[in-house]
Design a protein around this motif. Structure first.
Motif, PDB file in Angstrom:
ATOM      1  N   ALA B 272     -30.587  47.763 -91.120  1.00 43.07           N
ATOM      2  CA  ALA B 272     -30.172  48.214 -92.664  1.00 43.07           C
ATOM      3  C   ALA B 272     -31.414  49.271 -92.855  1.00 43.07           C
ATOM      4  CB  ALA B 272     -30.673  47.219 -93.195  1.00 43.07           C
ATOM      5  N   ILE B 275     -29.466  53.055 -94.128  1.00 42.63           N
ATOM      6  CA  ILE B 275     -28.485  53.165 -95.269  1.00 42.63           C
ATOM      7  C   ILE B 275     -29.321  52.757 -96.097  1.00 42.63           C
ATOM      8  CG2 ILE B 275     -27.163  51.517 -96.401  1.00 42.63           C
ATOM      9  CD1 ILE B 275     -25.675  51.316 -94.226  1.00 42.63           C
ATOM     10  N   ILE B 276     -30.566  52.424 -96.405  1.00 38.99           N
ATOM     11  CA  ILE B 276     -31.530  52.305 -97.188  1.00 38.99           C
ATOM     12  C   ILE B 276     -32.330  53.320 -97.659  1.00 38.99           C
ATOM     13  CG2 ILE B 276     -34.150  51.382 -98.348  1.00 38.99           C
ATOM     14  CD1 ILE B 276     -31.587  49.226 -98.005  1.00 38.99           C
ATOM     15  N   ALA B 279     -29.461  55.811 -99.134  1.00 37.42           N
ATOM     16  CA  ALA B 279     -28.829  55.346 -99.869  1.00 37.42           C
ATOM     17  C   ALA B 279     -30.547  55.657-101.377  1.00 37.42           C
ATOM     18  CB  ALA B 279     -28.394  53.915-100.027  1.00 37.42           C
ATOM     19  N   PHE B 280     -31.039  55.836-101.069  1.00 35.10           N
ATOM     20  CA  PHE B 280     -32.147  55.923-101.404  1.00 35.10           C
ATOM     21  C   PHE B 280     -32.335  57.229-101.936  1.00 35.10           C
ATOM     22  CE2 PHE B 280     -36.623  57.556-101.248  1.00 35.10           C
ATOM     23  CZ  PHE B 280     -37.366  56.997-102.801  1.00 35.10           C
ATOM     24  N   PHE B 300     -43.416  54.004 -97.316  1.00 35.52           N
ATOM     25  CA  PHE B 300     -43.785  52.728 -97.102  1.00 35.52           C
ATOM     26  C   PHE B 300     -44.615  52.730 -95.943  1.00 35.52           C
ATOM     27  CE2 PHE B 300     -38.635  51.302 -97.322  1.00 35.52           C
ATOM     28  CZ  PHE B 300     -39.077  51.306 -98.849  1.00 35.52           C
ATOM     29  N   MET B 315     -42.342  47.651-101.983  1.00 38.68           N
ATOM     30  CA  MET B 315     -41.156  48.108-101.703  1.00 38.68           C
ATOM     31  C   MET B 315     -39.650  48.281-101.911  1.00 38.68           C
ATOM     32  SD  MET B 315     -42.707  48.461 -97.838  1.00 38.68           S
ATOM     33  CE  MET B 315     -41.664  48.165 -96.438  1.00 38.68           C
ATOM     34  N   GLY B 316     -39.455  46.762-101.634  1.00 37.58           N
ATOM     35  CA  GLY B 316     -38.478  46.385-102.704  1.00 37.58           C
ATOM     36  C   GLY B 316     -38.074  46.150-104.302  1.00 37.58           C
ATOM     37  N   PHE B 317     -39.763  46.614-104.732  1.00 36.83           N
ATOM     38  CA  PHE B 317     -40.004  47.108-105.936  1.00 36.83           C
ATOM     39  C   PHE B 317     -38.980  48.522-106.369  1.00 36.83           C
ATOM     40  CE2 PHE B 317     -41.626  48.467-110.506  1.00 36.83           C
ATOM     41  CZ  PHE B 317     -41.175  47.546-110.963  1.00 36.83           C
ATOM     42  N   LEU B 319     -37.017  49.900-104.159  1.00 39.47           N
ATOM     43  CA  LEU B 319     -35.714  50.771-104.083  1.00 39.47           C
ATOM     44  C   LEU B 319     -34.938  50.085-105.792  1.00 39.47           C
ATOM     45  CD1 LEU B 319     -35.850  49.622-100.856  1.00 39.47           C
ATOM     46  CD2 LEU B 319     -35.525  51.391-101.649  1.00 39.47           C
ATOM     47  N   LEU B 320     -35.100  48.785-105.964  1.00 39.51           N
ATOM     48  CA  LEU B 320     -34.898  47.627-107.218  1.00 39.51           C
ATOM     49  C   LEU B 320     -35.263  49.795-108.685  1.00 39.51           C
ATOM     50  CD1 LEU B 320     -33.446  45.729-108.376  1.00 39.51           C
ATOM     51  CD2 LEU B 320     -35.306  44.250-109.040  1.00 39.51           C
ATOM     52  N   VAL B 323     -32.727  52.687-107.710  1.00 40.96           N
ATOM     53  CA  VAL B 323     -31.145  51.975-108.433  1.00 40.96           C
ATOM     54  C   VAL B 323     -30.599  51.886-109.678  1.00 40.96           C
ATOM     55  CG1 VAL B 323     -29.131  50.672-108.227  1.00 40.96           C
ATOM     56  CG2 VAL B 323     -30.387  50.859-106.112  1.00 40.96           C
ATOM     57  N   LEU B 324     -31.724  51.793-110.237  1.00 43.78           N
ATOM     58  CA  LEU B 324     -31.783  51.618-111.638  1.00 43.78           C
ATOM     59  C   LEU B 324     -31.840  53.235-112.317  1.00 43.78           C
ATOM     60  CD1 LEU B 324     -32.995  47.501-112.034  1.00 43.78           C
ATOM     61  CD2 LEU B 324     -30.387  48.626-112.032  1.00 43.78           C
ATOM     62  N   PRO B 327     -29.644  56.630-110.359  1.00 46.05           N
ATOM     63  CA  PRO B 327     -28.319  56.423-109.778  1.00 46.05           C
ATOM     64  C   PRO B 327     -27.725  57.363-108.275  1.00 46.05           C
ATOM     65  CG  PRO B 327     -27.953  56.390-111.967  1.00 46.05           C
ATOM     66  CD  PRO B 327     -29.646  57.210-112.370  1.00 46.05           C
TER      67      PRO B 327
ATOM     68  N   ARG C  90     -20.953  51.410-108.503  1.00 48.44           N
ATOM     69  CA  ARG C  90     -20.992  52.160-107.722  1.00 48.44           C
ATOM     70  C   ARG C  90     -21.517  50.395-106.586  1.00 48.44           C
ATOM     71  NH1 ARG C  90     -26.247  53.370-108.748  1.00 48.44           N
ATOM     72  NH2 ARG C  90     -27.212  53.069-111.152  1.00 48.44           N
ATOM     73  N   GLY C 100     -33.400  44.610-102.412  1.00 43.74           N
ATOM     74  CA  GLY C 100     -34.923  45.299-102.725  1.00 43.74           C
ATOM     75  C   GLY C 100     -35.473  43.355-103.077  1.00 43.74           C
ATOM     76  N   MET C 104     -38.912  41.503-101.814  1.00 43.67           N
ATOM     77  CA  MET C 104     -39.565  41.185-103.085  1.00 43.67           C
ATOM     78  C   MET C 104     -40.108  39.871-103.681  1.00 43.67           C
ATOM     79  SD  MET C 104     -38.418  43.428-106.105  1.00 43.67           S
ATOM     80  CE  MET C 104     -39.297  43.222-107.233  1.00 43.67           C
TER      81      MET C 104
END
Lengths: 412, 347, 288
Positions: B272, B275-276, B279-280, B300, B315-317, B319-320, B323-324, B327, C90, C100, C104
């Protein structure tokens, strides 16, 4: 539950700090830097956390008692998150940037293999503190955990004698499982027994319906369970639910993954294992050690053998450095070569074998009762890691940097 | 100078102006001088991080430009790594021969990509299904290599060694006068830097050429492109092979760098990661992918070093939030913002 | 002889149940809505942990399981309203967001809840057929899988929501023009998918090791089943479950689990190559 734990940790840290300050004049020298690579995230945090705790407890006790040759221990821990590439990155970071004096850690054998080539290019010693499939003959690597000859050559004869000569092996389908299954096969042959079935299960598999039925069809006297990882542990619950009630033996259950605490009784009843450490040991030295551990980490689910080995590894390192009066790998190895590299560990006296640089252990056979309490069935005393020496690994003479297995022996 | 820039610039890449190229030269000069101002560990580490940007650039070409969503670039990464191991161990390679082994690894992986690509593209597999099949391929490879611990799993002297991974291959060595220089630290840094530079400029030329225009047309509407007389599948297949060869190059270099390649490099979560990264960063632009991937890897790594158990949460935060809030991808978003500011200043 | 046949049938039912239950939630979220949900495993984990917490507090298991599924559904709706709804135009970016979220959640659970919990034990005991003994609870799992399939069929074919949801998934603009509140359809669908994932976790909770990352063991099977099934969940999931179940049971029984695992992946590759729209696409084309 988290809060009180954190408070206790903070208190512990405060005590350690004040002790360190009290001893400050003696600590004028540079600290000894200990690089730790332990996974505290992801799937195997279950095992990584106690290992980190063990190292922290040992460092605190050693520093409180004056450090190593008057030098304080400084732990530098990085979390490789179960990722082999991170292991490589971080091993380099610790060795090249932080310039650690010794590297300790790694959980899976893959992580150990990932960092061995990197350590080998330096003059820093590396301690691998897990029980594993055995066979690493590498001058940079000092193995503290138990190996197959210590676990299987004690367990399998007893199981065969007690329950019968037909065994069914289930093993994780990777190096540890396959090599351990090889050991089982060899030993059963020598004992005149029979392996009536052998099944290798890919890592991450969690459903065992077919396996349970295969075992019932083969009808063995006992089962060798070498399944690895949290997913594969589901076998015990599913086997118990299907009323598969056959004695089991293992080299990794109970003392490592504390399955008897994680599954409700009687899923682990009839499990037998040989171990150098398990939390239920009740010798005075072990009880004292457990009390110190629980004082520092009151929320520890189980003090497992990996955590315990990580604890003893630092004391072993201290002994080596003090005898060698140096932190260089070559000097430490001179001490190991004398055969006098021994410490009094909570399990009893243990020594590093000069030929293989593996550790002798006090082995005990334990059995799990229907209520999941643990009893000691037999005490084997001190058992040396003899196998590598027998097949021709002698690190005092030659450093092949290889890992051998019963079917892949050194060339004569 | 200008004709050269003309082939590099075009509608398919962001950053075509003098402003961009001045910045590019400055960054390049800094990169060339970096080893002089930094300690050897950091230089080696940056070289290591740069290795992965090759995979990302390849995926940007396939996914961002040609609309082929591959979730299995790690398959080619791994195949090239294992092939490098098999060839170099059996030849007992050293010196310049190690580079031929690397090329061999990339060639085998590219051949594999050609076969798989032919199977899929000419079977009209597209969209998310293309991703799933490539994903299944890399997982199947990981599962296969994971159970090769026994001594029977070997090619010549090279044992696959199961889940523990293949070890014992030599690092890359550059023949120099009568001696061989092991490519690590600063030497490796310059080598990888050159490679990334060549690949980046090469891909810019490619996407701004007629070929690149066709790729983008295919991404936007394959049917219409086909009706215009282009052999869509041929273009897709070539792109797939090129993109995968870049992943393979990463894999071969990684294996030589660490003298180690495990099956986990083809499993989850490794599969993955490309892709990450892409996309990031903003997949529809090469520069964004290059810069973004590098930054993300660095961030990271830094987070993991300093925040222990909280690293994965941060890291998850990250990415999130990306995305938001951005875009189009982090780097493209920031780039547009800078561009707007720049215009604001000049006007 | 009967025992052997029963054993094979039982194993097939077991594999089938696992595939269907793991895939049901994803079939809606990925199959119908097109969101590549990397956090699918975490919805499952949510169902598991809520169930276990309830049981530890004395709630009877079936009720605990219902609560587990519902809480996963609620979490799903909240997530849809706050995050996922920004990603419908998208869908590929949903990988980034849900990955993500997944990072978390698993790591957060590890820190807050610790690395493992004690299991709750499998209920209902066992029964014997010939020389074999089987866990009775496994039959419940199979029954639940069949129940979920029937339930989905009824919801989407026989209810008002079902008709409007299908209309929304096929053509949101047209549905909106006809007065369907599409926003709400998306939220409910996502919630339903999450609840089904939670149900899967709740049902398997008694039979497995409890660790925060356990959701991941369901991931590959669920994606594989949904993809083989194709876009039409109602038509595709059951045949996909049967096909993959047969392949896996046979390979597991005769060649071992590794063959079963690799076989599953290769089946997917072949099915997609042969039937690019999955089993459901093929079926609906044949049906005219």
């Amino acid at each position: 539950m988290g809060k009180s734990g954190r408070t206790a940790t903070l208190c512990g840290a405060a005590i350690a700090a004040s002790l360190a300050m009290a001893a400050a004049p003696a600590m004028a020298q540079q600290p000894i830097k200990v690089g730790l690579l332990e996974d505290v995230s992801g799937d195997i945090a279950l095992m990584g956390k106690p290992k980190l705790n063990g190292s922290q407890l040992a460092a605190e006790e050693i520093n409180a008692a004056g450090g190593i040759m008057g030098r304080k221990i400084e732990l530098i821990h990085l979390d490789p998150q179960m990722d082999n590439a991170r292991y490589q990155e971080f091993a380099r970071r610790l060795l090249q940037r932080d310039k650690v004096d010794v590297l300790i850690g790694g959980i899976t054998s893959a992580s150990r293999e990932a960092i061995r080539p990197i350590v080998n290019r330096t003059d820093v010693p590396y301690f691998y503190t897990n029980q594993y499939e055995g066979g690493v003959c590498d001058a940079s690597t000092i193995s503290i955990g138990a190996v197959p000859e210590q676990q299987f050559s004690t367990l399998i004869p007893w199981m065969t004698e007690t329950f019968g000569k037909k065994v069914y092996t289930i093993a994780a389908d990777y190096n540890f499982g396959q090599i351990s299954a090889e050991w089982t096969r060899d030993l059963m042959k020598k004992l005149g027994g029979q392996v009536v079935g052998e099944e290798f299960i890919p890592l991450g598999v969690s459903q065992f319906g077919q396996t349970i039925q295969n075992i019932q069809r083969a009808n063995p006297d006992w089962i060798m369970t070498l399944n690895v990882g949290a997913s594969q542990d589901s076998f015990f619950e599913q086997a118990a639910a299907a009323k598969l009630s056959i004695p089991m033996g293992s080299s990794i259950k109970v003392m490592l993954g504390f399955e008897h605490k994680r599954f409700p009784p009687p899923a682990l009843a009839k499990m037998h294992a040989t171990a150098n450490w398990f939390e239920e040991i009740d010798t005075p030295a072990a009880t004292d050690f457990k009390k110190r551990w629980r004082a520092k980490f009151p929320n520890e689910a189980y003090i497992n053998d990996m955590g315990y080995n990580a604890y003893t590894a630092l004391f072993m390192y201290k002994t080596l450095v003090e005898k060698a009066k140096s932190t260089k790998k070559a000097d430490l190895r001179k001490v190991i070569a004398t055969g006098e590299a021994c410490i009094d560990a909570p399990e009893g006296k243990i020594c590093i074998d000069p030929k293989s640089q593996h550790t002798s252990h006090h082995m005990r056979l334990i059995g799990v009762n229907p209520d999941h309490s643990v009893r000691v069935i037999k005490d084997f005393g001190l058992i040396k890691p003899y196998w590598l020496g027998e097949i021709g690994c002698d690190l005092t003479k030659k450093d092949p940097k290889e890992q051998y297995t019963p079917t892949s022996l050194p060339k004569k | 100078m200008t004709p050269m820039l003309n082939v590099l610039n075009g509608p398919q890449t962001l950053g075509n102006g003098r402003f961009f190229w001045t910045g590019f030269v400055l960054v390049l000069m800094f990169a060339l001088g970096y080893p002089a101002i930094s300690d050897p560990y950091d230089v080696g580490n940056i070289a290591y991080l740069l290795l992965s940007t090759l995979t990302a650039l390849g995926l940007s070409l396939m996914w961002g430009y040609a609309g082929m969503f591959s979730f299995g670039q790690t398959a080619f990464f791994g195949v090239a790594g294992y092939t490098y191991g098999v060839i170099s161990i059996n030849l007992g390679a050293s010196g310049g021969l190690t580079f031929l082994c690397l090329l061999g690894g990339v060639a085998v992986a590219a051949l594999f990509a050609a076969l798989l690509g032919y199977f899929l593209i000419y079977g009209r597999v597209s969209g998310v299904f293309f991703g799933i099949v490539t994903f299944a391929t890399t997982l199947a490879l990981a599962a296969f290599f994971g159970q090769t611990a026994g001594p029977e799993w070997a090619i010549g002297k090279a044992r696959f060694n199961g889940f523990n991974g293949m070890i014992g291959m030599p690092p890359l060595e550059l023949p120099w006068l009568d001696d061989n220089i092991v490519l690590e630290g600063i030497a490796l840094y310059y080598f990888v830097l050159c490679l990334v530079l060549v690949v980046y400029l090469g891909l810019r030329i490619l996407v701004n050429s007629r070929f690149g225009n066709v790729l983008v047309a295919i991404r936007e509407d394959p049917l219409r492109t086909e009706l215009l007389g282009y052999d869509v599948r041929k273009y897709q297949l070539i792109t797939f092979v090129v993109g995968s060869a870049l992943a393979a190059l990463s894999g071969g270099l990684y294996t030589a760098w660490g003298q180690f390649i495990p099956p986990a490099s083809m499993g989850l979560p490794a599969a993955a990661m490309p892709i990450i990264w892409v996309a990031f960063s903003g997949r529809q632009d090469l520069t964004a992918t290059l810069v973004g991937t590098f930054l993300l890897l660095l961030v990271f790594q830094t987070i993991t070093v300093y925040s222990q158990q909280y690293a994965l949460i941060l890291m998850g935060f990250l990415l999130l939030i990306t995305v938001l809030l951005v875009p189009s991808g982090f780097v493209i978003g920031v780039g547009r913002l800078l561009g707007r500011l720049g215009r604001g200043v000049t006007s | 002889m009967f025992a052997e046949i029963f054993s094979i049938a039982f194993q097939f039912a077991d594999v089938f149940a696992f595939l269907i239950l793991a895939a049901a939630g994803l079939a809606i979220i990925f199959g119908m809505m097109g969101i590549i949900n990397m956090a699918h495993g975490e919805f499952i984990t949510c169902g598991i942990y809520v169930t276990v917490i309830c049981v530890q507090h004395g709630v009877p298991l079936p009720l605990a399981q219902a609560i587990g599924a519902l809480s996963a559904g609620l979490v799903g709706i909240v997530l849809e309203r706050t995050i996922i709804r920004h990603l419908y135009h998208r869908p590929l970016d949903s990988i980034l967001a849900t990955w993500g979220i997944s990072l978390m959640v698993t790591q957060g659970m590890l820190i807050v809840l610790g690395s493992s919990w004690q299991g709750i034990g499998t209920p209902l005991g066992s029964f014997a057929v010939g020389g074999y003994t089987f866990s009775t609870y496994r039959l419940v799992l199979f029954g639940a899988a069949v129940g979920v399939l029937i339930g989905l069929y009824l919801i989407y074919m026989r209810t008002n929501y079902g008709v409007m949801a299908r209309a929304t998934m096929q053509n949101a603009d047209m549905a909106r023009a006809l007065g369907v509140r599409t926003q709400r359809m998306y939220a409910i669908s996502f919630g339903l998918g999450a609840a089904l994932a939670g149900l899967c976790g709740a049902l398997y909770a008694p039979t497995m090791t409890l660790i925060p990352t356990m959701g991941i063991t369901f991931i590959i099977e669920s994606f594989v089943t949904v993809v083989v099934g194709g876009a039409n969940v109602l038509l595709g999931t059951a045949p996909a479950g049967i096909l993959l179940g047969v392949v896996r049971t046979i390979l597991n029984a005769w060649y071992g689990q590794i063959a079963g695992q690799i076989g599953l992946l290769i089946t997917v590759i072949i099915v997609i190559r042969m039937l690019p729209e999955g089993v459901s696409g093929w079926l609906s084309r044949r049906g005219g």
